[in-house]
Write an enzyme that holds these catalytic residues in place. Structure first.
Site, PDB file in Angstrom:
ATOM      1  N   GLU A  95      47.661  38.746  72.055  1.00  0.00           N
ATOM      2  CA  GLU A  95      46.932  37.662  71.590  1.00  0.00           C
ATOM      3  C   GLU A  95      47.793  36.807  70.621  1.00  0.00           C
ATOM      4  O   GLU A  95      48.181  37.227  69.695  1.00  0.00           O
ATOM      5  CB  GLU A  95      45.586  37.876  71.053  1.00  0.00           C
ATOM      6  CG  GLU A  95      44.334  37.843  71.945  1.00  0.00           C
ATOM      7  CD  GLU A  95      43.116  38.199  71.009  1.00  0.00           C
ATOM      8  OE1 GLU A  95      42.775  39.228  71.525  1.00  0.00           O
ATOM      9  OE2 GLU A  95      42.814  37.350  70.243  1.00  0.00           O
ATOM     10  N   CYS A 108      49.259  32.041  64.663  1.00  0.00           N
ATOM     11  CA  CYS A 108      49.097  33.212  64.293  1.00  0.00           C
ATOM     12  C   CYS A 108      49.408  34.185  65.362  1.00  0.00           C
ATOM     13  O   CYS A 108      49.044  33.974  66.709  1.00  0.00           O
ATOM     14  CB  CYS A 108      47.481  33.510  64.097  1.00  0.00           C
ATOM     15  SG  CYS A 108      46.941  35.282  63.719  1.00  0.00           S
ATOM     16  N   CYS A 115      47.250  48.676  67.510  1.00  0.00           N
ATOM     17  CA  CYS A 115      47.612  49.102  65.964  1.00  0.00           C
ATOM     18  C   CYS A 115      46.895  50.453  65.691  1.00  0.00           C
ATOM     19  O   CYS A 115      45.902  50.782  66.173  1.00  0.00           O
ATOM     20  CB  CYS A 115      46.443  47.955  65.285  1.00  0.00           C
ATOM     21  SG  CYS A 115      46.954  48.187  63.206  1.00  0.00           S
ATOM     22  N   CYS A 119      41.659  50.351  60.492  1.00  0.00           N
ATOM     23  CA  CYS A 119      40.591  49.780  59.653  1.00  0.00           C
ATOM     24  C   CYS A 119      39.273  49.680  60.315  1.00  0.00           C
ATOM     25  O   CYS A 119      39.066  49.181  61.452  1.00  0.00           O
ATOM     26  CB  CYS A 119      41.103  48.214  59.169  1.00  0.00           C
ATOM     27  SG  CYS A 119      42.681  48.283  58.370  1.00  0.00           S
ATOM     28  N   CYS A 122      37.913  46.227  62.312  1.00  0.00           N
ATOM     29  CA  CYS A 122      38.843  45.474  62.907  1.00  0.00           C
ATOM     30  C   CYS A 122      38.840  45.946  64.550  1.00  0.00           C
ATOM     31  O   CYS A 122      38.967  47.150  64.742  1.00  0.00           O
ATOM     32  CB  CYS A 122      40.155  45.990  62.618  1.00  0.00           C
ATOM     33  SG  CYS A 122      41.505  44.854  63.373  1.00  0.00           S
ATOM     34  N   GLY A 162      48.092  44.191  65.064  1.00  0.00           N
ATOM     35  CA  GLY A 162      49.249  45.016  64.527  1.00  0.00           C
ATOM     36  C   GLY A 162      49.379  44.853  62.985  1.00  0.00           C
ATOM     37  O   GLY A 162      48.935  44.100  62.294  1.00  0.00           O
ATOM     38  N   GLU A 163      50.112  45.856  62.540  1.00  0.00           N
ATOM     39  CA  GLU A 163      50.518  45.973  61.102  1.00  0.00           C
ATOM     40  C   GLU A 163      51.950  45.743  61.019  1.00  0.00           C
ATOM     41  O   GLU A 163      52.637  46.370  61.558  1.00  0.00           O
ATOM     42  CB  GLU A 163      50.077  47.495  60.638  1.00  0.00           C
ATOM     43  CG  GLU A 163      50.693  47.747  59.152  1.00  0.00           C
ATOM     44  CD  GLU A 163      50.539  46.525  58.098  1.00  0.00           C
ATOM     45  OE1 GLU A 163      49.457  46.140  57.969  1.00  0.00           O
ATOM     46  OE2 GLU A 163      51.592  46.309  57.488  1.00  0.00           O
ATOM     47  N   LEU A 218      43.154  43.274  50.942  1.00  0.00           N
ATOM     48  CA  LEU A 218      42.604  44.241  49.735  1.00  0.00           C
ATOM     49  C   LEU A 218      41.042  44.976  50.319  1.00  0.00           C
ATOM     50  O   LEU A 218      40.839  46.197  50.445  1.00  0.00           O
ATOM     51  CB  LEU A 218      42.535  43.652  48.788  1.00  0.00           C
ATOM     52  CG  LEU A 218      42.584  44.596  47.286  1.00  0.00           C
ATOM     53  CD1 LEU A 218      43.518  45.544  47.377  1.00  0.00           C
ATOM     54  CD2 LEU A 218      42.486  43.523  46.029  1.00  0.00           C
ATOM     55  N   HIS A 219      40.134  44.069  50.404  1.00  0.00           N
ATOM     56  CA  HIS A 219      38.942  44.138  51.102  1.00  0.00           C
ATOM     57  C   HIS A 219      37.974  45.140  50.049  1.00  0.00           C
ATOM     58  O   HIS A 219      36.700  45.379  50.475  1.00  0.00           O
ATOM     59  CB  HIS A 219      39.021  44.672  52.423  1.00  0.00           C
ATOM     60  CG  HIS A 219      39.626  44.038  53.446  1.00  0.00           C
ATOM     61  ND1 HIS A 219      39.820  42.595  53.473  1.00  0.00           N
ATOM     62  CD2 HIS A 219      40.446  44.392  54.439  1.00  0.00           C
ATOM     63  CE1 HIS A 219      40.304  42.178  54.508  1.00  0.00           C
ATOM     64  NE2 HIS A 219      40.879  43.115  55.044  1.00  0.00           N
ATOM     65  N   CYS A 336      40.020  38.879  65.896  1.00  0.00           N
ATOM     66  CA  CYS A 336      41.352  39.150  66.574  1.00  0.00           C
ATOM     67  C   CYS A 336      41.001  40.479  67.438  1.00  0.00           C
ATOM     68  O   CYS A 336      40.497  41.356  67.249  1.00  0.00           O
ATOM     69  CB  CYS A 336      42.636  39.385  65.665  1.00  0.00           C
ATOM     70  SG  CYS A 336      42.185  39.115  63.861  1.00  0.00           S
TER      71      CYS A 336
END
Ligand code: SAH
Length: 357
Positions: A95, A108, A115, A119, A122, A162-163, A218-219, A336
């Site tokens: 995407e 984006c 991934c 998280c 996510c 993805g990271e 960070l979150h 996402c």
């Protein structure tokens, strides 16, 4: 067995020059092809009209030419944001999102199919990692969107599925090609890479001395809370991350951004805001507050509007530059990874595009 074709659009101009020399071609051929691929955004060798037909055939045998076609486009009726779903050569789906701002067009992109970071809030990580994307697959998300609308892309954020720092070498190649003066030549300052916090790779990226913006997801402002949201926090402490951020700033001169998704009752108290202020103020970081996008497989809810305002106000009172991310495309599979998952389950075969183009 046939030799695997080389990925032409992941090659730098110098590498392409070496290729052409090996084929016994003059070196200006490389520049010609590079321009077709990265500046004129050709869909394939047959569009490279100043190359002879026989040479184009030879290229088709030797090289893979990655060109993504959207299998689905959704356009927001609210703000014109467009979500693109692309099918890769091996059937994987990725995407990308195109957002129109006053200052230009921002895209984006995804850096991996799936991934493995896990998280908790996510959607992109629910089915794990399929594979890394190549540099050309990352690039062509940008190129395909520019081809689709005919409008120049001015900003690129690597914040899709993805990271990116888990796909470090391909990411770096992508960044160099994207900002290369012989290609689309997007300014490094207009490129943002977002990471969940792989400290060693953040340091490696600093040493590349690019002028891109690095954003850290960070979150949470304590290790305990961060570990409950992000498995990667078991591996790197906030202390280690702050050291890596400081190194990034000192080495590149670029201020970092912290991303902080606000989850109702989880990380949005006054105390959370005070602790976050202390981290951000020390490094002069900008804080981007993201009201969490509810994912149906997860129980998280977004903070109430007055809580978001109160949280931002505390940061500002502490001298921290904070903005609440303007929500775009809320009517088209918000978070996402949601469109990709939905279509992968339904099967995308034969489905119509949802908007023109
Ligand atoms: N892996 C990278 C980039 C991808 S995610 C990273 O972790 O930074 C881009 C941003 O969206 C990250 O800050 C991520 O934590 C955040 N995000 C993911 N799912 C979200 C959701 N459901 N609601 C709000 N933000 C989310």
């Amino acid at each position: 067995m046939a030799e695997q074709r080389k990925d032409l659009k992941s090659m730098t101009l110098e590498e392409l020059e070496d290729e052409m020399a090996r084929m016994g071609e003059k070196s200006f051929r490389a520049r010609q092809m590079y321009r077709w691929a990265h500046e004129k955004l050709a869909r394939g060798f047959d569009e490279m009209t100043d190359l002879s037909a026989s040479f184009r055939e030879k290229c088709k045998e030797r090289y893979e030419y990655v060109c993504l076609e959207p299998v689905r486009i959704q356009e927001s009726a609210l703000d014109g944001t467009r979500k693109y779903l692309f099918r890769l050569g091996d059937g994987n789906l990725v995407e990308s999102v195109r957002m129109q701002y006053r200052y230009g067009v921002s895209v984006c992109i995804s850096s991996q199919a799936g991934c493995r970071m896990g998280c908790r809030f996510c959607a992109s990580t629910l089915d794990g990692l399929e594979r890394n994307l190549t540099a050309s697959e990352m690039l062509d998300q940008v190129y395909a969107i520019q081809r689709d609308t005919g409008q120049r892309v001015s900003n690129v954020v690597v914040m899709g599925t993805g990271e990116p720092l888990d796909n470090y070498d391909n990411l770096l190649r992508f960044l160099r090609l994207l900002t290369d003066e012989n290609g689309l030549h997007i300014s490094q300052r207009n490129v943002t890479v977002s990471t969940c916090g792989l400290a060693p790779q953040m340091r490696a990226l600093a040493r590349e001395k690019l002028q891109i913006t690095l954003a850290l997801s960070l979150h949470a402002a304590t290790d305990e809370k961060r570990r409950s949201l992000m498995p990667i926090a078991q591996k790197y402490t906030i202390r280690e991350l702050m050291d890596a951020c400081e190194f990034y700033f000192e080495t590149t001169g670029r201020r970092m951004t912290f991303e902080y998704s606000l989850i109702g009752g989880v990380n949005d108290s006054d105390r959370d805001a005070e602790l976050l202020s202390a981290l951000a103020a020390r490094l002069g970081c900008h804080v981007n507050l993201i009201p969490v996008n509810p994912v149906k497989e997860r129980q998280f809810v977004r903070s109430r509007r007055d809580r978001i305002r109160g949280f931002a106000a505390i940061l500002q009172q502490n001298g921290v530059n904070a903005t609440v991310r303007r929500e775009m495309g809320t009517d088209i599979d918000g978070a996402c990874g949601q469109l990709r998952r939905r279509v992968a389950r339904e099967g995308e075969g034969g489905m119509p595009k949802e908007s023109g183009s």
